[in-house]
Write a protein that holds these residues in place. Sequence first.
Motif, mmCIF file in Angstrom:
data_model
loop_
_atom_site.group_PDB
_atom_site.id
_atom_site.type_symbol
_atom_site.label_atom_id
_atom_site.label_comp_id
_atom_site.label_asym_id
_atom_site.label_seq_id
_atom_site.Cartn_x
_atom_site.Cartn_y
_atom_site.Cartn_z
ATOM 1 N N ASN A 90 -16.450 17.229 -14.846
ATOM 2 C CA ASN A 90 -17.538 17.309 -13.888
ATOM 3 C C ASN A 90 -17.926 18.786 -13.741
ATOM 4 N N SER A 91 -18.541 19.118 -12.626
ATOM 5 C CA SER A 91 -18.930 20.511 -12.367
ATOM 6 C C SER A 91 -18.363 20.982 -11.040
ATOM 7 N N LEU A 92 -17.152 20.572 -10.754
ATOM 8 C CA LEU A 92 -16.534 20.911 -9.483
ATOM 9 C C LEU A 92 -16.157 22.382 -9.441
ATOM 10 N N THR A 93 -16.271 22.968 -8.269
ATOM 11 C CA THR A 93 -15.957 24.379 -8.070
ATOM 12 C C THR A 93 -14.926 24.511 -6.963
ATOM 13 N N GLY A 94 -14.598 25.756 -6.637
ATOM 14 C CA GLY A 94 -13.608 25.991 -5.609
ATOM 15 C C GLY A 94 -12.213 25.926 -6.180
ATOM 16 N N SER A 95 -11.226 25.843 -5.319
ATOM 17 C CA SER A 95 -9.824 25.860 -5.732
ATOM 18 C C SER A 95 -9.218 24.465 -5.701
ATOM 19 N N ILE A 96 -8.016 24.384 -6.279
ATOM 20 C CA ILE A 96 -7.249 23.133 -6.206
ATOM 21 C C ILE A 96 -6.569 23.104 -4.837
ATOM 22 N N LEU A 152 -13.266 24.997 -11.736
ATOM 23 C CA LEU A 152 -12.340 25.334 -10.665
ATOM 24 C C LEU A 152 -11.797 26.738 -10.869
ATOM 25 N N SER A 153 -11.487 27.419 -9.794
ATOM 26 C CA SER A 153 -11.003 28.793 -9.850
ATOM 27 C C SER A 153 -9.765 28.925 -8.982
#
Length: 985
Positions: free
Chosen positions: A115-121, A141-142
């Motif tokens: 997908n195109s999810l961002t942010g952290s786990i 993810l970052s």
Amino acid sequence: MRFILFTQLEMGSAQMCNLVLFLAILHAVLAVSPGEDNSAESYWLLRIKSELVDPVGVLDNWSPRAHMCSWNGLTCSLDQTHVLGMNLSGSGLSGSISHELWHLTSLQILDLSSNSLTGSIPSELGKLQNLQMLLLYANSLSGKIPEEIGLLKNLQVLRVGDNLLSGEITPSIGNLTQLRVLGLAYCQFNGSIPSGIGNLKHLVSLDLQKNSLDGHIPEEIHGCEELQNLAALNNKLEGDIPASIGMLRSLQILNLANNSLSGSIPVELGQLSNLTYLSLLGNRLSGRIPSQLNQLVQLETLDLSVNNFSGAISLFNAQLKNLRTLVLSNNDLTGSIPSNFCLSNSSKLQQLFLARNSLSGKFQLDLLNCRSLQQLDLSDNNFEGGLPSGLEKLEHLTDLLLNNNSFSGNLPSEIGNMSNLETLILFDNMITGRLPPEIGKLQRLSTIYLYDNQMSGGIPTELTNCTSMTKIDFFGNHFTGSIPATIGKLKNLNMLQLRQNDLSGPIPPSLGYCKRLQIMALADNKISGTLPETFRFLTELNKITLYNNSFEGPLPASLFLLKNLKIINFSHNRFSGSISPLLGSNSLTALDLTNNSFSGPIPSELTQSRNLSRLRLAHNHLSGEIPSEFGSLSKLNFFDLSFNNLTGEVPPQLSNCKKIQHFLLNNNQLAGTMPPWLGSLEELGELDFSFNNFHGNIPAEIGSCSGLLKLSLHSNKLSGNIPQEIGNLTSLNVLNLQRNNLSGSIPSTIQECEKIFELRLSENFLTGSIPPELGKLTELQVILDLSENSFSGEIPSSLGNLMKLEGLNLSLNHLQGEVPFSLTKLTSLHILNLSNNDLQGQLPSTFSGFPLSSFLGNDKLCGPPLLSCLESAGQEKRGLSNTAVVGIIVAIVFTSSLICLVMLYMIVRIWCNWRKVTISSMDAGGTEQRREEEKWEYGDKEKRTNGKYWKVNSMALVPSQDKQNPRTCIFHFKMDTEITGNTLV
């Protein structure tokens, strides 16, 4: 109510604002019919949905009006009360992963991959104690992998690769003792591989590739007893390969390529009996390749390329029976290919790459037993000898690469039987003879590179039967004759490289039917005639080079249709007429028409090619002014319009061409002053405006061109001083300002031009002394020419420091003094001219080998090759003696005459006295008789003074007209006693 209070306490006071929403949803759940969702997990699911962006509408049916177990991507328990799996992979979702996921306590599978999810786990995922699969790969993810991941005791699959995750791999991963798959590839992880990885006894696949991991591979890796796939390629791992890897008996794939591993290959790797794939390419491994690798009987691919392995090849396809690919390229392997490499025809080897080693010997005939070979690359070695005639035994071969060796002899005609051959690369060998006509049987042949050999004869017409041909490169051979007339049959041809052969005749019109042709290189041949009209069909052509041939005539107007041309080089031919047909493309990056007979003005349409970087139109008959539109060519770096008939001034718009490195306008009829804006061309490396009619001063701004290597302004009408700013040109190699009207002295700042090796300032009106600072230009080599000026003073002894100087010309000046002895240190000097000055003294003996003309016109200079200084002094002495002789003769004549006159006077007086005594005894008549006799003896006064006599008057001697017999004291003894008396008194 108990549930509500528990929920409120769990949420905390900070989330009280969400309570109202929860109550409303719960009321709706209790109010719906029995078929609708009545689970509390639906609330958290809707919260999770609220944090996602769903442009495709995958989550549209996530609604309280339907049971959650019917929602897209969810899998529920048998009683439909708990969500066990969430699979939303490849749903086009964006946004962040919700922290509320931990509320789905029964969740076993979470797949949000692709997908195109961002942010952290979220660290809260560590609370999902039932989670077995966590798939978050292929997102954006970052951040780091949260340490809480180590709490997932039941986790079997963790794949978070292909994200922007960074930092070190958390050591807590070593706690995931049930883990079978760990995928951390294609991220930005750094640090070392945690040693706790050895605790993962059930791990089957470990993928760490494409990160920035460093440090050593942990010895503890042997604890992964069930490991089958270990991929750590494209990292920064260093140190030795741990021998403990040999204990991973289940290992099938080991890929450690493109790291910085060093040392040798541990022999323990030979114990990996299940290994099918081993790649160690692109490391710093050295030593010999261990023969124990022959025990890997299941091995299918072995790649040890791009290392420092040495010694002989110790691998044998006869033992590695399942080997299909062997890559040993880019090492330091020596010796020959083992003679028993392929013992039977049962070999499964398909790819053998041994390129870029130091292997030698002849083509190993045992290779012909590798009947399954499809690709054979022996390039860049030291193989020699002829190619075997049995090559056709490799009937499955598609690619044969033998380039950069020393193979010799003819190309065997049997090569025409290799029916599957697609690529034949033989360049840079010593192959001779003709290209066999049988080559035309290779219907699948698409690429043939024979360049840099010694092949001869004509290009066989049969070659044009290879209708799959896309690339032909015969550069640097001795092919003769004409290009085959049937070349138009090669409809797929996109590159034709025939440069540097002995081809002749015209270009066949059929070449225009190779409509996919992109590169045509026919330069350095003897091809003649005009360009065929069929070239208009070559609409995909982007590069055409025809230089150094005998083409002639005007260009076909139809060339204007070639809209994709980027590079054109028609230089050194006899083309004539206008260059306009070449300007149909706006994509030109290089146009070279040097040394032709093109005429007319330079079309301003050239400026439509805004990417034009090289424009060379030198040695033509172009006329008119330089188009001011050239100022729009911001990428122009090579601008050569020299040797034409251009007039007018240099357009100021060219100041916008900031990338110009070569600016050549020499040998035209340009006028005006040197533009000061030249100083703004910061990348200028060569400036040649010589042989024009430029006047005025050399602008001081030229000193801003700090990268200038050559400045040539000679043969103009420039005047004024050489600017002091010339010293800023610290990169200058050549300075030529000769044949102008420059005046003043040479600026001392020229000493800053320390890299200059050619300096010409002759034929100007420069004055003053030669600055001693010139002696600091120790890189001067070609010549120092200061001739035909008005320099005065002495030759500086510092010129003796120019140890590399080969030519020195100081002639036709007003230099004085002696020739400095320091010039004898110029041992590289083979041209010396000091003539026509006022030099004096003795020449150093080492100058005797220079011609006499080097020193003429210096009257006081002596020594070989001039007269020796003793002879010169002798000549001067003899010259003074002649003058002295004249003086002495005059003195002798005067003295002798004086003595004679005195004696004569005395004799006369004695005689007179004697006469008086005699007369007294005579009679009176004697006196008259004596006077009469005296009258006739001496004559009258007038006759005496005009006779041929020497006469003394005012102490001066007047010589007789008889110069043949000069006399000093003979006076004919006939003197006017009156005059004599007056003279001597």
